[in-house]
Scaffold this motif. Structure first.
Motif, PDB file in Angstrom:
ATOM      1  N   CYS A  45       0.668  -1.147   0.155  1.00 61.06           N
ATOM      2  CA  CYS A  45      -0.020  -0.083   0.124  1.00 61.06           C
ATOM      3  C   CYS A  45       0.937   1.245  -0.028  1.00 61.06           C
ATOM      4  CB  CYS A  45      -0.664   0.088   1.351  1.00 61.06           C
ATOM      5  SG  CYS A  45      -2.176  -1.157   1.104  1.00 61.06           S
ATOM      6  N   PRO A  46       0.734   2.273  -0.624  1.00 59.09           N
ATOM      7  CA  PRO A  46       1.180   3.498  -0.682  1.00 59.09           C
ATOM      8  C   PRO A  46       0.895   4.424   0.471  1.00 59.09           C
ATOM      9  CG  PRO A  46      -0.738   3.635  -2.534  1.00 59.09           C
ATOM     10  CD  PRO A  46      -0.519   2.247  -1.923  1.00 59.09           C
ATOM     11  N   GLY A  47       1.874   5.283   0.503  1.00 60.16           N
ATOM     12  CA  GLY A  47       1.516   6.378   1.813  1.00 60.16           C
ATOM     13  C   GLY A  47       0.200   6.985   1.718  1.00 60.16           C
ATOM     14  N   GLY A  48      -0.544   6.905   2.967  1.00 62.52           N
ATOM     15  CA  GLY A  48      -1.849   7.406   3.074  1.00 62.52           C
ATOM     16  C   GLY A  48      -2.874   6.361   3.006  1.00 62.52           C
ATOM     17  N   TYR A  49      -2.407   5.082   2.733  1.00 59.40           N
ATOM     18  CA  TYR A  49      -3.387   3.649   2.655  1.00 59.40           C
ATOM     19  C   TYR A  49      -3.081   2.946   3.602  1.00 59.40           C
ATOM     20  CZ  TYR A  49      -5.240   5.667  -1.910  1.00 59.40           C
ATOM     21  OH  TYR A  49      -5.629   6.291  -2.940  1.00 59.40           O
ATOM     22  N   GLU A  50      -4.215   2.293   4.102  1.00 53.56           N
ATOM     23  CA  GLU A  50      -4.280   1.264   5.147  1.00 53.56           C
ATOM     24  C   GLU A  50      -4.340  -0.047   4.423  1.00 53.56           C
ATOM     25  OE1 GLU A  50      -6.899  -0.143   9.143  1.00 53.56           O
ATOM     26  OE2 GLU A  50      -7.025   1.958   8.369  1.00 53.56           O
ATOM     27  N   ASP A  51      -3.530  -1.023   4.869  1.00 52.78           N
ATOM     28  CA  ASP A  51      -3.386  -2.294   4.278  1.00 52.78           C
ATOM     29  C   ASP A  51      -4.470  -3.163   4.940  1.00 52.78           C
ATOM     30  OD1 ASP A  51      -3.050  -4.886   3.455  1.00 52.78           O
ATOM     31  OD2 ASP A  51      -0.991  -4.970   3.702  1.00 52.78           O
ATOM     32  N   ARG A  52      -5.751  -3.581   4.099  1.00 54.24           N
ATOM     33  CA  ARG A  52      -6.631  -4.324   4.707  1.00 54.24           C
ATOM     34  C   ARG A  52      -6.717  -5.872   3.895  1.00 54.24           C
ATOM     35  NH1 ARG A  52     -11.368  -0.197   5.739  1.00 54.24           N
ATOM     36  NH2 ARG A  52     -10.384   1.139   7.254  1.00 54.24           N
ATOM     37  N   GLY A  53      -5.435  -6.559   3.599  1.00 58.24           N
ATOM     38  CA  GLY A  53      -5.546  -7.707   3.140  1.00 58.24           C
ATOM     39  C   GLY A  53      -5.523  -7.564   1.528  1.00 58.24           C
ATOM     40  N   SER A  54      -6.561  -7.881   1.066  1.00 55.43           N
ATOM     41  CA  SER A  54      -6.559  -7.811  -0.475  1.00 55.43           C
ATOM     42  C   SER A  54      -6.740  -6.582  -1.113  1.00 55.43           C
ATOM     43  CB  SER A  54      -7.735  -8.860  -1.040  1.00 55.43           C
ATOM     44  OG  SER A  54      -9.150  -8.070  -0.540  1.00 55.43           O
ATOM     45  N   TYR A  55      -6.779  -5.228  -0.221  1.00 57.43           N
ATOM     46  CA  TYR A  55      -7.070  -3.886  -0.818  1.00 57.43           C
ATOM     47  C   TYR A  55      -6.472  -3.083   0.166  1.00 57.43           C
ATOM     48  CZ  TYR A  55     -11.168  -3.115   2.268  1.00 57.43           C
ATOM     49  OH  TYR A  55     -11.851  -2.980   3.344  1.00 57.43           O
ATOM     50  N   CYS A  56      -6.111  -1.808  -0.219  1.00 61.55           N
ATOM     51  CA  CYS A  56      -5.853  -0.814   0.446  1.00 61.55           C
ATOM     52  C   CYS A  56      -6.870   0.356   0.653  1.00 61.55           C
ATOM     53  CB  CYS A  56      -4.428  -0.128  -0.173  1.00 61.55           C
ATOM     54  SG  CYS A  56      -3.133  -1.189  -0.577  1.00 61.55           S
ATOM     55  N   ALA A  57      -7.146   0.851   1.854  1.00 62.24           N
ATOM     56  CA  ALA A  57      -8.159   1.815   2.064  1.00 62.24           C
ATOM     57  C   ALA A  57      -7.552   3.220   2.336  1.00 62.24           C
ATOM     58  CB  ALA A  57      -8.815   1.289   3.233  1.00 62.24           C
ATOM     59  N   TYR A  58      -7.975   4.316   1.712  1.00 52.09           N
ATOM     60  CA  TYR A  58      -7.381   5.611   1.890  1.00 52.09           C
ATOM     61  C   TYR A  58      -7.796   5.914   3.401  1.00 52.09           C
ATOM     62  CZ  TYR A  58      -6.899  10.450   1.425  1.00 52.09           C
ATOM     63  OH  TYR A  58      -6.367  11.889   1.610  1.00 52.09           O
ATOM     64  N   ARG A  59      -6.740   6.287   3.767  1.00 50.67           N
ATOM     65  CA  ARG A  59      -7.183   6.885   5.325  1.00 50.67           C
ATOM     66  C   ARG A  59      -7.105   8.498   5.294  1.00 50.67           C
ATOM     67  NH1 ARG A  59      -1.896   4.561   8.437  1.00 50.67           N
ATOM     68  NH2 ARG A  59      -0.997   5.048   6.630  1.00 50.67           N
ATOM     69  N   ASN A  60      -8.232   8.936   5.659  1.00 47.03           N
ATOM     70  CA  ASN A  60      -8.385  10.346   5.646  1.00 47.03           C
ATOM     71  C   ASN A  60      -7.925  10.924   7.112  1.00 47.03           C
ATOM     72  OD1 ASN A  60      -9.392  12.848   5.466  1.00 47.03           O
ATOM     73  ND2 ASN A  60     -11.589  12.653   5.132  1.00 47.03           N
ATOM     74  N   GLU A  61      -6.931  11.769   7.032  1.00 42.95           N
ATOM     75  CA  GLU A  61      -6.401  11.997   8.507  1.00 42.95           C
ATOM     76  C   GLU A  61      -6.731  13.598   8.578  1.00 42.95           C
ATOM     77  OE1 GLU A  61      -2.597  10.932   8.731  1.00 42.95           O
ATOM     78  OE2 GLU A  61      -2.943   8.812   8.530  1.00 42.95           O
ATOM     79  N   GLY A  62      -7.614  14.273   7.731  1.00 40.80           N
ATOM     80  CA  GLY A  62      -7.830  15.600   7.690  1.00 40.80           C
ATOM     81  C   GLY A  62      -9.085  15.873   8.691  1.00 40.80           C
ATOM     82  N   ASN A  63      -9.732  15.020   9.412  1.00 42.39           N
ATOM     83  CA  ASN A  63     -10.612  15.488  10.168  1.00 42.39           C
ATOM     84  C   ASN A  63     -10.262  15.153  11.531  1.00 42.39           C
ATOM     85  OD1 ASN A  63     -12.327  15.935   8.217  1.00 42.39           O
ATOM     86  ND2 ASN A  63     -13.155  14.098   8.164  1.00 42.39           N
TER      87      ASN A  63
END
Length: 63
Positions: A45-63
């Motif tokens: 997973c690239p920076g800003g994404y969370e590893d969730r196994g078969s996919y990478c979820a975008y982490r919104n850290e702006g809030n």
């Protein structure tokens, strides 16, 4: 447009199309060892994404 510029542009388009096409992912359709991240198949997973196994979820850290 000069002939050299036309040729250079065509080569650039072909190279970019070749680089993007194999990594293009449809949801959950990546080969083994890869995961889906923002429409592409990646090994990690690239920076800003969370590893969730078969996919990478975008982490919104702006809030």
């Amino acid at each position: 447009m000069s002939r050299w510029l036309q040729s250079a542009t065509l080569v650039a388009i072909i190279l970019l199309a070749g680089a993007v096409s194999p990594a293009k992912a449809q949801w959950g359709n990546c080969p083994p060892g890869y995961k889906s991240a923002a429409g592409a198949c990646v090994r990690s997973c690239p920076g800003g994404y969370e590893d969730r196994g078969s996919y990478c979820a975008y982490r919104n850290e702006g809030n």
